[in-house]
Scaffold this motif. Structure first.
Motif, PDB file in Angstrom:
ATOM      1  N   MET A 310      15.929   8.846 -16.685  1.00  0.00           N
ATOM      2  CA  MET A 310      14.540   8.565 -16.321  1.00  0.00           C
ATOM      3  C   MET A 310      13.619   9.651 -16.864  1.00  0.00           C
ATOM      4  O   MET A 310      14.047  10.776 -17.138  1.00  0.00           O
ATOM      5  CB  MET A 310      14.393   8.490 -14.793  1.00  0.00           C
ATOM      6  N   SER A 311      12.359   9.303 -17.004  1.00  0.00           N
ATOM      7  CA  SER A 311      11.359  10.275 -17.433  1.00  0.00           C
ATOM      8  C   SER A 311      10.926  11.131 -16.251  1.00  0.00           C
ATOM      9  O   SER A 311      11.013  10.730 -15.090  1.00  0.00           O
ATOM     10  CB  SER A 311      10.141   9.562 -18.019  1.00  0.00           C
ATOM     11  N   VAL A 312      10.427  12.325 -16.569  1.00  0.00           N
ATOM     12  CA  VAL A 312       9.907  13.230 -15.544  1.00  0.00           C
ATOM     13  C   VAL A 312       8.472  13.600 -15.886  1.00  0.00           C
ATOM     14  O   VAL A 312       8.201  14.106 -16.979  1.00  0.00           O
ATOM     15  CB  VAL A 312      10.756  14.514 -15.457  1.00  0.00           C
ATOM     16  N   PRO A 313       7.499  13.328 -14.982  1.00  0.00           N
ATOM     17  CA  PRO A 313       7.699  12.570 -13.747  1.00  0.00           C
ATOM     18  C   PRO A 313       7.784  11.079 -14.030  1.00  0.00           C
ATOM     19  O   PRO A 313       7.360  10.614 -15.094  1.00  0.00           O
ATOM     20  CB  PRO A 313       6.452  12.900 -12.931  1.00  0.00           C
ATOM     21  N   ASN A 314       8.322  10.336 -13.076  1.00  0.00           N
ATOM     22  CA  ASN A 314       8.338   8.888 -13.193  1.00  0.00           C
ATOM     23  C   ASN A 314       6.893   8.383 -13.088  1.00  0.00           C
ATOM     24  O   ASN A 314       6.191   8.662 -12.113  1.00  0.00           O
ATOM     25  CB  ASN A 314       9.187   8.287 -12.081  1.00  0.00           C
ATOM     26  N   ALA A 315       6.422   7.657 -14.123  1.00  0.00           N
ATOM     27  CA  ALA A 315       4.996   7.339 -14.237  1.00  0.00           C
ATOM     28  C   ALA A 315       4.457   6.529 -13.062  1.00  0.00           C
ATOM     29  O   ALA A 315       3.301   6.704 -12.646  1.00  0.00           O
ATOM     30  CB  ALA A 315       4.745   6.584 -15.545  1.00  0.00           C
ATOM     31  N   ALA A 316       5.268   5.662 -12.488  1.00  0.00           N
ATOM     32  CA  ALA A 316       4.764   4.763 -11.447  1.00  0.00           C
ATOM     33  C   ALA A 316       4.394   5.483 -10.161  1.00  0.00           C
ATOM     34  O   ALA A 316       3.479   5.067  -9.441  1.00  0.00           O
ATOM     35  CB  ALA A 316       5.796   3.678 -11.156  1.00  0.00           C
ATOM     36  N   ASP A 317       5.079   6.564  -9.857  1.00  0.00           N
ATOM     37  CA  ASP A 317       4.811   7.247  -8.585  1.00  0.00           C
ATOM     38  C   ASP A 317       4.784   8.764  -8.700  1.00  0.00           C
ATOM     39  O   ASP A 317       4.768   9.475  -7.696  1.00  0.00           O
ATOM     40  CB  ASP A 317       5.838   6.833  -7.529  1.00  0.00           C
ATOM     41  N   ASN A 318       4.830   9.288  -9.944  1.00  0.00           N
ATOM     42  CA  ASN A 318       4.762  10.734 -10.181  1.00  0.00           C
ATOM     43  C   ASN A 318       5.917  11.476  -9.505  1.00  0.00           C
ATOM     44  O   ASN A 318       5.774  12.616  -9.080  1.00  0.00           O
ATOM     45  CB  ASN A 318       3.423  11.299  -9.695  1.00  0.00           C
ATOM     46  N   PHE A 347      18.396  12.445 -12.236  1.00  0.00           N
ATOM     47  CA  PHE A 347      18.262  11.457 -13.295  1.00  0.00           C
ATOM     48  C   PHE A 347      17.406  11.966 -14.449  1.00  0.00           C
ATOM     49  O   PHE A 347      16.870  11.179 -15.234  1.00  0.00           O
ATOM     50  CB  PHE A 347      17.688  10.158 -12.725  1.00  0.00           C
ATOM     51  N   ALA A 348      17.275  13.267 -14.543  1.00  0.00           N
ATOM     52  CA  ALA A 348      16.593  13.913 -15.665  1.00  0.00           C
ATOM     53  C   ALA A 348      16.962  15.384 -15.634  1.00  0.00           C
ATOM     54  O   ALA A 348      17.483  15.891 -14.631  1.00  0.00           O
ATOM     55  CB  ALA A 348      15.080  13.729 -15.576  1.00  0.00           C
ATOM     56  N   SER A 349      16.710  16.064 -16.734  1.00  0.00           N
ATOM     57  CA  SER A 349      16.949  17.504 -16.818  1.00  0.00           C
ATOM     58  C   SER A 349      15.615  18.219 -17.005  1.00  0.00           C
ATOM     59  O   SER A 349      14.838  17.863 -17.897  1.00  0.00           O
ATOM     60  CB  SER A 349      17.885  17.830 -17.985  1.00  0.00           C
ATOM     61  N   VAL A 350      15.375  19.201 -16.172  1.00  0.00           N
ATOM     62  CA  VAL A 350      14.137  19.983 -16.233  1.00  0.00           C
ATOM     63  C   VAL A 350      14.539  21.432 -16.493  1.00  0.00           C
ATOM     64  O   VAL A 350      15.094  22.104 -15.617  1.00  0.00           O
ATOM     65  CB  VAL A 350      13.337  19.874 -14.921  1.00  0.00           C
ATOM     66  N   SER A 351      14.288  21.917 -17.678  1.00  0.00           N
ATOM     67  CA  SER A 351      14.799  23.240 -18.071  1.00  0.00           C
ATOM     68  C   SER A 351      14.285  24.347 -17.162  1.00  0.00           C
ATOM     69  O   SER A 351      14.991  25.331 -16.913  1.00  0.00           O
ATOM     70  CB  SER A 351      14.439  23.537 -19.528  1.00  0.00           C
ATOM     71  N   ALA A 352      13.075  24.199 -16.633  1.00  0.00           N
ATOM     72  CA  ALA A 352      12.510  25.231 -15.761  1.00  0.00           C
ATOM     73  C   ALA A 352      13.243  25.332 -14.428  1.00  0.00           C
ATOM     74  O   ALA A 352      13.059  26.306 -13.699  1.00  0.00           O
ATOM     75  CB  ALA A 352      11.037  24.948 -15.511  1.00  0.00           C
TER      76      ALA A 352
END
Length: 397
Positions: A310-318, A347-352
């Motif tokens: 999934m994308s971060v953030p999920n566009a539909a609900d941030n 469901f995503a990787s956030v390097s920070a």
């Protein structure tokens, strides 16, 4: 207070080093984490801090104890200050930690000390030089018949002749009589040093299983290894011990040359531990039948691996989405054997977020979660690290 889950890293006070080219470093690290604890310092003063609602230890010379870790205090009077405690807050010279009973009634006195508390496993045997040892969970009635034997000596072939790798023997054993007398179940390898990397590592575990994530080789990625007991669905299961291991038993494997960087060929020194539907480099001690012979296994997830989908953030609900549902462990024949304890699947990787702890996430109230990145394929050319989470609070079972 009893803490069902504990976490450790190379950044903690007195943490053992993963080592560079010398034998014995991995054996010393595992002993310190599993059995003895590490990083003992003298406490100069110990009082109750009413503002924080916690005990406050002052260590005049400074320290590197970390928030959310579990420390062990000894030698204090009143005795309520002693024992294992979760660190609430730290400064350069102070450590605040929670007490079950609240204010002990006054400042402490005595010859007081603090250390990072051990995970609480049992070392049943150890060689004279400390490089060979056998470990098992402290309560075998809750786990099973399988122990972990590590041989971290400079045995013939432990180090590659041309900067290929450094490996320790990791063996599943049973019927243990002494350090050299046992029944061998399987014989695999773990990285024995952090050669060519910055030597960072994380270890998270409970009384029956631990995950070890060392950085090694020139790509400087962490990979995940594990030993211990999954949460089995089979009543009376005595062989649900899992091993996640290195991709080769040969430190001279030319396709896994640690000295090469991620942009070069022959860098297949990662693991598939964070990929779903892959049986590579993991096995159970026996199948559900309990008959002799190891069983292949794989993990099931919603997408292809941890940290993706999934994308971060999920566009539909941030929002940022992850699953705290147990990861299924399937064994040969498409049988559900059980679940991997303690793991959270983002469901995503956030390097920070890598190697950071978060408390009270919306979907996980009253929990502390640590995110770590690790490899999901062998080749450092084709795929770098991906993110997974660990429940640091527990219980896992």
């Amino acid at each position: 207070m009893a803490f069902p889950v504990k976490w450790y890293s190379n950044a903690m006070q007195g943490a053992p080093s993963l080592g560079d080219t010398s034998a014995g470093a991995l054996a010393a690290l595992l002993k310190a984490v599993l059995v003895t604890g590490f990083g003992t310092l003298t406490i100069n003063s110990l009082v109750w801090d009413a503002t924080e609602g916690a005990a406050k230890a002052t260590i005049a010379g400074g320290h590197a104890y970390l928030q959310d870790s579990v420390v062990e205090v000894g030698g204090a009077s009143p005795a309520a200050y002693n024992g294992e405690h979760r660190v609430k807050k730290v400064s350069s010279t102070e450590v605040w930690f929670m007490l079950d009973g609240g204010n002990p009634g006054g400042a402490a006195s005595g010859t007081m000390s603090m250390k990072v508390a051990p995970l609480g496993w049992t070392q049943t045997f150890e060689s004279g030089d400390g490089m060979v040892a056998i470990y098992r969970p402290a309560n075998v009635s809750e786990s099973g018949n399988v122990s972990l034997r590590i041989d971290n000596t400079a045995y013939s072939g432990w180090a590659g002749a041309s900067n290929f790798g450094y490996l320790a023997k990791m063996q599943l054993v049973e019927d243990v009589v002494d350090i050299n007398t046992y029944t061998l179940i399987s014989d695999v390898r773990w990285p024995a040093t952090g050669r060519y990397s910055d030597k960072r590592w994380d270890l998270i575990g409970d009384p029956q299983l631990f995950y070890f994530l060392p950085a090694y080789a020139a790509s400087n990625y962490q990979s995940m290894f594990a030993f211990g007991y999954i949460k089995s669905v089979r009543p009376g299961d005595r062989y649900h011990a899992i091993m996640m291991n290195y991709s080769s038993n040969s430190a001279d494997d030319a396709s896994r040359r640690w000295s090469l960087t991620a942009g070069q060929t022959n860098t297949s020194y990662g693991t598939f531990a964070l990929s779903f539907d892959d049986t590579s480099y993991r096995h159970l001690a026996r199948p559900h039948s309990q008959l002799f012979g190891t069983s292949g296994c794989w993990f099931k997830g919603l997408f292809s691996r941890f940290g993706t989908g999934m994308s971060v953030p999920n566009a539909a609900d941030n929002a940022f989405y992850m699953s705290a549902d147990p990861i299924m462990v399937m064994e040969t024949g498409n049988h559900l054997r059980g679940f991997l304890p303690g793991i959270i699947c983002p469901f995503a990787s956030v390097s920070a977020w890598y190697r950071k702890n978060f408390s009270n996430l919306p979907a996980l109230p009253d929990k502390i979660v640590r995110f770590v990145s690790a490899t999901y394929v062998e080749s450092s050319v084709n795929g770098g690290p991906t993110m997974l989470g660990f429940d640091l609070t527990g219980p896992w079972r």
